[in-house]
Design an enzyme around this catalytic site. Structure first.
Site, PDB file in Angstrom:
ATOM      1  N   ASP A  78     -17.023 -38.699  -9.921  1.00 59.55           N
ATOM      2  CA  ASP A  78     -16.830 -38.029 -11.204  1.00 59.55           C
ATOM      3  C   ASP A  78     -17.916 -38.388 -12.212  1.00 59.55           C
ATOM      4  O   ASP A  78     -18.285 -37.565 -13.055  1.00 59.55           O
ATOM      5  CB  ASP A  78     -15.457 -38.386 -11.777  1.00 59.55           C
ATOM      6  CG  ASP A  78     -14.350 -37.550 -11.161  1.00 59.55           C
ATOM      7  OD1 ASP A  78     -14.524 -37.127 -10.001  1.00 59.55           O
ATOM      8  OD2 ASP A  78     -13.324 -37.328 -11.822  1.00 59.55           O
ATOM      9  N   CYS A 119     -11.618 -43.698  -5.384  1.00 66.63           N
ATOM     10  CA  CYS A 119     -11.932 -43.109  -6.685  1.00 66.63           C
ATOM     11  C   CYS A 119     -11.090 -41.889  -7.018  1.00 66.63           C
ATOM     12  O   CYS A 119     -10.213 -41.499  -6.271  1.00 66.63           O
ATOM     13  CB  CYS A 119     -13.428 -42.843  -6.777  1.00 66.63           C
ATOM     14  SG  CYS A 119     -14.363 -44.406  -6.930  1.00 66.63           S
ATOM     15  N   CYS A 191     -15.003 -47.799 -11.011  1.00 70.58           N
ATOM     16  CA  CYS A 191     -15.443 -48.212 -12.346  1.00 70.58           C
ATOM     17  C   CYS A 191     -14.394 -49.081 -13.024  1.00 70.58           C
ATOM     18  O   CYS A 191     -13.203 -48.814 -12.977  1.00 70.58           O
ATOM     19  CB  CYS A 191     -15.788 -46.989 -13.184  1.00 70.58           C
ATOM     20  SG  CYS A 191     -17.247 -46.129 -12.560  1.00 70.58           S
ATOM     21  N   GLU A 442     -13.540 -32.802 -16.874  1.00 67.67           N
ATOM     22  CA  GLU A 442     -13.303 -33.950 -17.747  1.00 67.67           C
ATOM     23  C   GLU A 442     -14.291 -33.919 -18.907  1.00 67.67           C
ATOM     24  O   GLU A 442     -15.470 -33.632 -18.718  1.00 67.67           O
ATOM     25  CB  GLU A 442     -13.467 -35.263 -16.977  1.00 67.67           C
ATOM     26  CG  GLU A 442     -12.350 -35.522 -16.003  1.00 67.67           C
ATOM     27  CD  GLU A 442     -12.468 -36.878 -15.321  1.00 67.67           C
ATOM     28  OE1 GLU A 442     -11.479 -37.298 -14.708  1.00 67.67           O
ATOM     29  OE2 GLU A 442     -13.542 -37.504 -15.403  1.00 67.67           O
ATOM     30  N   SER A 468     -11.684 -38.017 -18.928  1.00 67.06           N
ATOM     31  CA  SER A 468     -11.867 -39.170 -18.061  1.00 67.06           C
ATOM     32  C   SER A 468     -10.955 -40.282 -18.545  1.00 67.06           C
ATOM     33  O   SER A 468     -10.634 -40.375 -19.735  1.00 67.06           O
ATOM     34  CB  SER A 468     -13.326 -39.633 -18.123  1.00 67.06           C
ATOM     35  OG  SER A 468     -13.462 -40.934 -17.597  1.00 67.06           O
TER      36      SER A 468
END
Length: 552
Positions: A78, A119, A191, A442, A468
């Site tokens: 993403d 993810c 992340c 997003e 996001s």
């Protein structure tokens, strides 16, 4: 065994011959065949290392008497897809992942499945597949990336998105941005904040589809490899006992997931994915249910982007199980549910405890008495909208300002970076919903631009797209019905006064019903942006964000 249909009897000699062409022995074929869905790729930091975890899973399966059979699964990063056409594909791949895993499992009649995601859309896609296939299954995620301390500040990917805004505003030099670029993402893993990937990995653990630690053990820790081996061993126990996802993913399990979601302050994408997973089992999760659970669940964590802590800190503080142990003190969880560990939730959290009450607040002294996500309704969003209120500045919880209307994310970003957005404005980004986008992009780039330019405490953003998990500020998304379907957000005009009251759950424009009817009569749906290929098909089949944006 389910796999007998592809390996037992004289009639299956051709099938066995094909297995033997790949090196499988008669002894291996006599054992349960376990599908291993490996989403390793060289385009996602959270997936670059999944080949190592896959080998650990396969070792565990063999140790416990099974035969692992690995196949690949796709995944979109993403972050790399952010802010351009690529983001239109991200949510749409959730269905591709579910469909392809279903096809592989059903076509080859596996006895059990191990799913290895990490993810954003890969985790829910694989959970949807597990629910749909409904054979013994377990999920082992890749684990979170570490956050690096640089000059006294913990960095993550969002630091860099916001740094771009700061550079555009003239408050950061190119050299400073370059330094953050080189250190914000120090290695493999999802992340590092409570963004969408880590939200879903934590909730996988809560649902009971992953082992203890699935959501928080860092990607680079050897403990993650050991967990993968245990997952491989555990699937054999689930196969032996025929414990299926439908035994684990009950209505009560989803209520638990939503409760922990609110306590952790997870990404708003979680309330898009949980209904989609539940839908596979015929369980309805709507925004009213989400709002009701949020209203009774205290928010115990402020992890990035809402605060300074990251997933590695949650891990050190006791992990997801510690948060669940706090919630259990107020009887907020269903504890007697079966999980992939082979034990109940009550047994799983028996020895769990919070090790740092700065990172995980006590149930008696929470950040707030209600959950991290709020559902809003009003004449802009009659079917609902969502906001991560735990990441909203206090002064923006109630806000009134003029609408600045944009019919795409790209138009909004241009306006923000060119200084056209002022304090007090309410940015409206529409025609970015599931059908209108298509793909419900997003809006991390515009929210980060707003934050980086120092406006996140003064400007709100409302969209029929999504955000996001790294977005912060008064970012209100999932507005339903979406603009492409003639939802009221399509009728908002430049300068309309917008009233936002997050504590009261309201979002309205100061326009009379008569005027709204008049505007609707003159509204015409724009031509679809994409009509061919997968996205063209997706746009024709996808449903509202308020029901999980599933395909019908």
């Amino acid at each position: 065994m389910r796999s007998d249909i592809v390996k037992k009897g004289i009639e299956k000699a051709p099938h066995r011959s094909l297995f033997k062409a790949m090196g499988y022995t008669d002894e291996e074929l006599e054992r349960p065949l376990i599908g291993v869905a490996n989403s390793k790729s060289e385009i996602i930091p959270g997936h670059i290392h999944l080949d190592k975890l896959t080998e650990a899973v396969k070792a565990g399966i063999r140790m416990a008497g099974g035969t692992p059979i690995e196949f690949g699964a796709i995944g979109v990063c993403d972050g790399i897809a952010m802010g351009h056409t690529g983001m239109k594909y991200s949510l749409a791949t959730r269905e591709l992942i579910a469909d392809s895993c279903e096809a592989m499992s059903k076509a080859h009649s596996f006895d059990g499945m191990v799913f290895i995601p990490n993810c954003d859309k890969i985790v829910p896609g694989m959970l949807m597949a597990a629910a749909r296939i409904n054979i013994p299954s377990i999920v082992i995620s890749g684990g979170p990336m570490l956050s690096l301390n640089r000059d006294g500040k913990q960095l993550d990917l969002n630091s860099l998105f916001e740094a771009v805004g700061s550079y555009k505003a003239g408050t950061m030099t190119k050299e400073e941005v370059d330094d953050i670029e080189d250190h914000a993402c120090p290695g493999c893993g999802s992340c590092s904040g409570m963004f969408t990937a880590n939200s879903m990995n934590c909730l996988t653990e809560v649902l009971g589809m992953g082992l203890t630690g699935n959501g928080t053990i860092p990607a680079v820790y050897a403990e993650r490899i050991r967990l993968a081996k245990y997952a491989g061993m555990k699937i054999m126990e689930l196969v032996e006992k025929d414990i299926k996802p439908s035994d684990i993913l009950t209505n009560e399990a989803f209520e638990n997931a939503l409760t922990v979601d609110m306590a952790l302050g997870c990404s708003t994408n979680s309330v898009l994915h949980l209904p989609a997973i539940a839908n596979e089992l015929g369980i309805e999760i709507n925004l009213d249910i989400i709002n009701e659970i949020s209203s009774r669940t205290p928010n115990l964590c402020k992890l990035a982007p809402a605060g300074k802590y990251h997933i590695q800190d949650l891990y050190s503080a006791g992990g997801v199980q510690a948060v669940m142990s706090e919630l259990a003190k107020k009887d907020l969880l269903h504890l007697d549910l079966v999980t992939a560990t082979g034990k109940t939730i009550r047994e799983n959290i028996q020895n769990a405890k919070v090790k740092d009450y700065e990172i995980v607040k006590s149930i008696d002294t929470p950040y707030s008495a209600t959950g991290g996500i709020a559902v809003l309704r009003g004449n802009i969003a009659p079917d609902g909208a969502v906001v991560k209120k735990s990441a909203v500045a206090e002064k923006m919880l109630i806000h009134t300002g003029p609408a600045r209307v944009f019919d795409s994310e790209d138009e909004a970003i241009t306006a923000i970076y060119s200084g056209q957005i002022n304090k007090g404005d309410v940015v409206i980004i529409r025609y970015e919903g599931p059908k209108g986008g298509p793909g419900m992009r997003e809006m991390l780039s515009p929210t980060s631009a707003i934050a980086g330019m120092g406006l996140d405490s003064d400007v709100a953003l409302i969209t029929d797209g999504r955000f996001s998990g790294a977005s912060r500020g008064a970012s209100i998304g999932h507005v339903s019905p979406e603009a492409m379907e003639g939802g009221p957000i399509a009728l908002v005009q430049e300068g309309d006064i917008v009233d936002i009251d997050i504590p009261a759950g309201r979002i309205n424009i100061q326009v009379t019903n008569e005027e709204m009817v008049k505007r609707k009569e003159s509204w015409k749906a724009p031509k679809p942006k994409i009509t061919t290929g997968y996205l063209g098909r997706y746009a024709r089949l996808v449903t509202s964000a308020s029901t999980g944006a599933v395909l019908k």
